[in-house]
Design an enzyme around this catalytic site. Structure first.
Site, PDB file in Angstrom:
ATOM      1  N   LYS A 204      -3.828  -3.903 -18.036  1.00  0.00           N
ATOM      2  CA  LYS A 204      -2.426  -3.903 -17.199  1.00  0.00           C
ATOM      3  C   LYS A 204      -2.807  -3.790 -15.532  1.00  0.00           C
ATOM      4  O   LYS A 204      -3.323  -2.865 -15.310  1.00  0.00           O
ATOM      5  CB  LYS A 204      -1.527  -2.546 -17.556  1.00  0.00           C
ATOM      6  CG  LYS A 204      -0.254  -2.683 -16.811  1.00  0.00           C
ATOM      7  CD  LYS A 204       0.611  -1.360 -17.434  1.00  0.00           C
ATOM      8  CE  LYS A 204       1.625  -1.151 -16.502  1.00  0.00           C
ATOM      9  NZ  LYS A 204       2.481  -0.165 -16.863  1.00  0.00           N
ATOM     10  N   ARG A 214      11.482  -1.542 -12.740  1.00  0.00           N
ATOM     11  CA  ARG A 214      11.542  -0.140 -12.047  1.00  0.00           C
ATOM     12  C   ARG A 214      13.166   0.129 -11.527  1.00  0.00           C
ATOM     13  O   ARG A 214      13.583   1.240 -11.416  1.00  0.00           O
ATOM     14  CB  ARG A 214      10.755  -0.125 -10.912  1.00  0.00           C
ATOM     15  CG  ARG A 214       9.148   0.079 -11.592  1.00  0.00           C
ATOM     16  CD  ARG A 214       8.046  -0.166 -10.359  1.00  0.00           C
ATOM     17  NE  ARG A 214       6.677  -0.211 -10.765  1.00  0.00           N
ATOM     18  CZ  ARG A 214       5.737  -0.550 -10.387  1.00  0.00           C
ATOM     19  NH1 ARG A 214       5.686  -1.195  -8.855  1.00  0.00           N
ATOM     20  NH2 ARG A 214       4.683  -0.759 -11.143  1.00  0.00           N
ATOM     21  N   ARG A 227       0.570   1.994  -7.584  1.00  0.00           N
ATOM     22  CA  ARG A 227      -0.134   2.478  -9.000  1.00  0.00           C
ATOM     23  C   ARG A 227      -1.367   1.937  -9.078  1.00  0.00           C
ATOM     24  O   ARG A 227      -2.223   1.979 -10.104  1.00  0.00           O
ATOM     25  CB  ARG A 227       0.357   1.925 -10.294  1.00  0.00           C
ATOM     26  CG  ARG A 227       2.020   2.800 -10.294  1.00  0.00           C
ATOM     27  CD  ARG A 227       2.716   2.189 -11.540  1.00  0.00           C
ATOM     28  NE  ARG A 227       4.178   3.153 -11.795  1.00  0.00           N
ATOM     29  CZ  ARG A 227       5.099   2.938 -11.009  1.00  0.00           C
ATOM     30  NH1 ARG A 227       5.312   2.030 -10.025  1.00  0.00           N
ATOM     31  NH2 ARG A 227       6.386   3.644 -11.417  1.00  0.00           N
ATOM     32  N   GLU A 243     -11.743  -2.514 -20.065  1.00  0.00           N
ATOM     33  CA  GLU A 243     -10.571  -1.892 -20.645  1.00  0.00           C
ATOM     34  C   GLU A 243     -10.441  -1.892 -22.164  1.00  0.00           C
ATOM     35  O   GLU A 243     -10.109  -1.115 -22.956  1.00  0.00           O
ATOM     36  CB  GLU A 243      -9.389  -2.165 -19.929  1.00  0.00           C
ATOM     37  CG  GLU A 243      -9.435  -1.731 -18.290  1.00  0.00           C
ATOM     38  CD  GLU A 243      -9.149  -0.217 -18.290  1.00  0.00           C
ATOM     39  OE1 GLU A 243      -8.848   0.448 -19.366  1.00  0.00           O
ATOM     40  OE2 GLU A 243      -9.054   0.370 -17.196  1.00  0.00           O
ATOM     41  N   LYS A 258      -1.221  -7.375 -19.485  1.00  0.00           N
ATOM     42  CA  LYS A 258       0.448  -7.720 -18.709  1.00  0.00           C
ATOM     43  C   LYS A 258      -0.247  -7.547 -17.236  1.00  0.00           C
ATOM     44  O   LYS A 258      -0.938  -7.028 -16.627  1.00  0.00           O
ATOM     45  CB  LYS A 258       0.773  -6.113 -19.114  1.00  0.00           C
ATOM     46  CG  LYS A 258       2.178  -6.073 -18.473  1.00  0.00           C
ATOM     47  CD  LYS A 258       2.683  -4.525 -18.499  1.00  0.00           C
ATOM     48  CE  LYS A 258       3.896  -4.397 -17.895  1.00  0.00           C
ATOM     49  NZ  LYS A 258       4.354  -2.823 -18.082  1.00  0.00           N
ATOM     50  N   SER A 284       9.164  -8.035 -16.253  1.00  0.00           N
ATOM     51  CA  SER A 284      10.517  -8.109 -15.793  1.00  0.00           C
ATOM     52  C   SER A 284      10.630  -9.477 -14.574  1.00  0.00           C
ATOM     53  O   SER A 284      11.634 -10.117 -14.575  1.00  0.00           O
ATOM     54  CB  SER A 284      11.002  -6.867 -15.468  1.00  0.00           C
ATOM     55  OG  SER A 284      10.166  -6.044 -14.458  1.00  0.00           O
ATOM     56  N   TYR A 323      11.919 -10.235 -22.545  1.00  0.00           N
ATOM     57  CA  TYR A 323      13.282 -10.081 -22.400  1.00  0.00           C
ATOM     58  C   TYR A 323      13.951 -11.182 -22.591  1.00  0.00           C
ATOM     59  O   TYR A 323      15.059 -11.350 -22.859  1.00  0.00           O
ATOM     60  CB  TYR A 323      13.619  -9.763 -20.832  1.00  0.00           C
ATOM     61  CG  TYR A 323      12.831  -8.687 -20.494  1.00  0.00           C
ATOM     62  CD1 TYR A 323      13.333  -7.368 -20.708  1.00  0.00           C
ATOM     63  CD2 TYR A 323      11.760  -8.748 -19.654  1.00  0.00           C
ATOM     64  CE1 TYR A 323      12.425  -6.235 -20.403  1.00  0.00           C
ATOM     65  CE2 TYR A 323      10.942  -7.715 -19.206  1.00  0.00           C
ATOM     66  CZ  TYR A 323      11.418  -6.430 -19.662  1.00  0.00           C
ATOM     67  OH  TYR A 323      10.691  -5.048 -19.315  1.00  0.00           O
TER      68      TYR A 323
HETATM   69  C1  PBG Z   1       5.388   1.784 -17.371  1.00  0.00           C
HETATM   70  C2  PBG Z   1       5.630   0.420 -17.549  1.00  0.00           C
HETATM   71  C3  PBG Z   1       5.938  -0.426 -16.722  1.00  0.00           C
HETATM   72  C4  PBG Z   1       6.450  -1.570 -17.407  1.00  0.00           C
HETATM   73  C5  PBG Z   1       6.293  -1.541 -18.795  1.00  0.00           C
HETATM   74  N1  PBG Z   1       5.807  -0.013 -18.834  1.00  0.00           N
HETATM   75  C6  PBG Z   1       6.242  -0.154 -15.247  1.00  0.00           C
HETATM   76  C7  PBG Z   1       5.067  -0.096 -14.195  1.00  0.00           C
HETATM   77  O1  PBG Z   1       3.970   0.200 -14.648  1.00  0.00           O
HETATM   78  O2  PBG Z   1       5.503   0.222 -13.281  1.00  0.00           O
HETATM   79  C8  PBG Z   1       6.845  -2.656 -16.893  1.00  0.00           C
HETATM   80  C9  PBG Z   1       7.517  -3.835 -17.650  1.00  0.00           C
HETATM   81  C10 PBG Z   1       8.130  -4.763 -16.876  1.00  0.00           C
HETATM   82  O3  PBG Z   1       8.053  -5.287 -15.883  1.00  0.00           O
HETATM   83  O4  PBG Z   1       8.880  -5.669 -17.498  1.00  0.00           O
HETATM   84  N2  PBG Z   1       5.837   2.654 -18.121  1.00  0.00           N
END
Ligand code: PBG
Length: 333
Positions: A204, A214, A227, A243, A258, A284, A323
């Protein structure tokens, strides 16, 4: 380069749509999509998310309606994100048996657990008042403060058990803490949940494409910050394999890359190196870019949506979190 033209003519296999279908190397299937869904505590009507057109923050009731609809269309899996009414430094609502996600998981397991895989995102950023994916080792907002990896693992174990108790068939840890899969596997096994699976968000990246998500769960980091001390650096590809290997050794049943489209090389690399099912999260921001350009009439939504999902599969993903699941299921019903 020598060419055998006019003997060899690749266009021959493109002369009709039936022939193109016959020889297509990649198939999109509704059974391989996972719908990400949001449930929010303390609302009486579903709330639209401005930056995620067509996606809602659901009430428990509207979530059930949505998931029944998806199940009727042949969708086999969904993943739940909870948005609690109150947040604290630890994110304790994430493991409260009466927290919004656990209540909703119970509803879902009872209503559609026999025909759908109920998955639960496992993290605390939706639940912490500072917005990080774990417990802090110092004051929030202080540049020296970081997320305490090992203290966070204890909490992830508690959340896994709460989610499994509520009926989740798979948990999906997304916090990128070292050792999270092993800690969760041990906690689940100790609680008797030996058959609850783990879909690990293994590779990720610290992406700018999570912005609309968010908004959806209100987890922007308070006072700015990012992050990058736990999510991966997008300059690195080989690191994704480190990982993934770690997660598999710790007991991950499926692994994930991701985001998806800017990381097709990572999907292909991971596909070539593992034999477990590989998921990719079409996140997203990827969805929102498509919707925004289509709303402006700059691209054809259905064509580009199909092209993008197909590309993610072609790169090597077995399943896609997107989505677009409802759109795809309705368009292909
Ligand atoms: C963290 C999490 C995130 C997403 C899924 N799980 C956000 C992040 O790491 O800031 C993002 C998913 C998306 O953007 O569709 N719980």
């Amino acid at each position: 380069m020598t060419s055998n033209f006019p003997v060899v003519r690749p266009r021959r296999l493109r002369t009709s749509s039936s022939l193109r279908d016959l020889v297509a190397e990649t198939q999109l299937d509704v059974r391989h999509l996972i719908a990400p869904l949001f449930v929010r505590e303390g609302i009486s009507e579903p709330q639209p998310i401005a930056s995620l057109p067509g996606v809602m923050q659901h009430t428990r009731a509207s979530l059930l309606e949505e998931v029944r609809h998806l199940a009727d269309l042949g969708v086999r899996a969904m993943i739940l994100f909870g948005v609690p009414a109150s947040k604290d430094p630890q994110g304790s609502e994430a493991w409260n048996p009466n927290g919004i996600a656990q209540l909703a998981l119970r509803d879902l397991a009872d209503a559609v657990g026999d025909r759908m895989v109920i998955m639960s995102d496992l993290c605390v950023d939706e639940y912490t008042d500072h917005g990080h994916c774990g417990i802090l080792d110092g004051p929030a907002g202080d540049p020296r403060t970081s997320v305490d990896n090992d203290a966070t693992l204890d909490i992830y174990g508690r959340i896994a058990v709460a989610q499994a108790n509520a009926g989740a068939a798979m948990v999906a840890p997304s916090g990128m803490m070292d050792g999270q899969v092993g800690a969760i596997r041990a906690a689940l096994d100790n609680a008797g949940h030996r058959n609850v699976g783990i879909l690990a968000y293994s590779a990720k990246y610290a992406s700018g494409l999570y912005g609309p998500f968010r908004d959806a769960v209100d987890c922007a980091i308070r006072g700015g910050g990012d992050r990058k001390a736990y999510q991966q650096d997008w300059r690195n590809a080989r690191e994704a394999l480190v990982e993934v290997e770690a997660d598999l050794a710790e007991g991950a049943d499926m692994v994930m890359v991701k985001p998806a489209l800017a990381y097709l090389d990572i999907i292909a690399k991971v596909r070539a190196s593992v034999n477990v099912p590989l998921a990719a999260y079409h996140v997203s921001g990827e969805y929102s870019m498509l919707k925004a350009a289509a709303a402006n009439g700059w691209i054809d939504h259905d064509v580009v949506a199909t092209e993008h999902l197909t590309a993610i599969k072609r790169a090597g993903a077995d399943v896609i979190l997107t989505y677009l699941t409802r759109w795809f299921a309705e368009a292909n019903a």
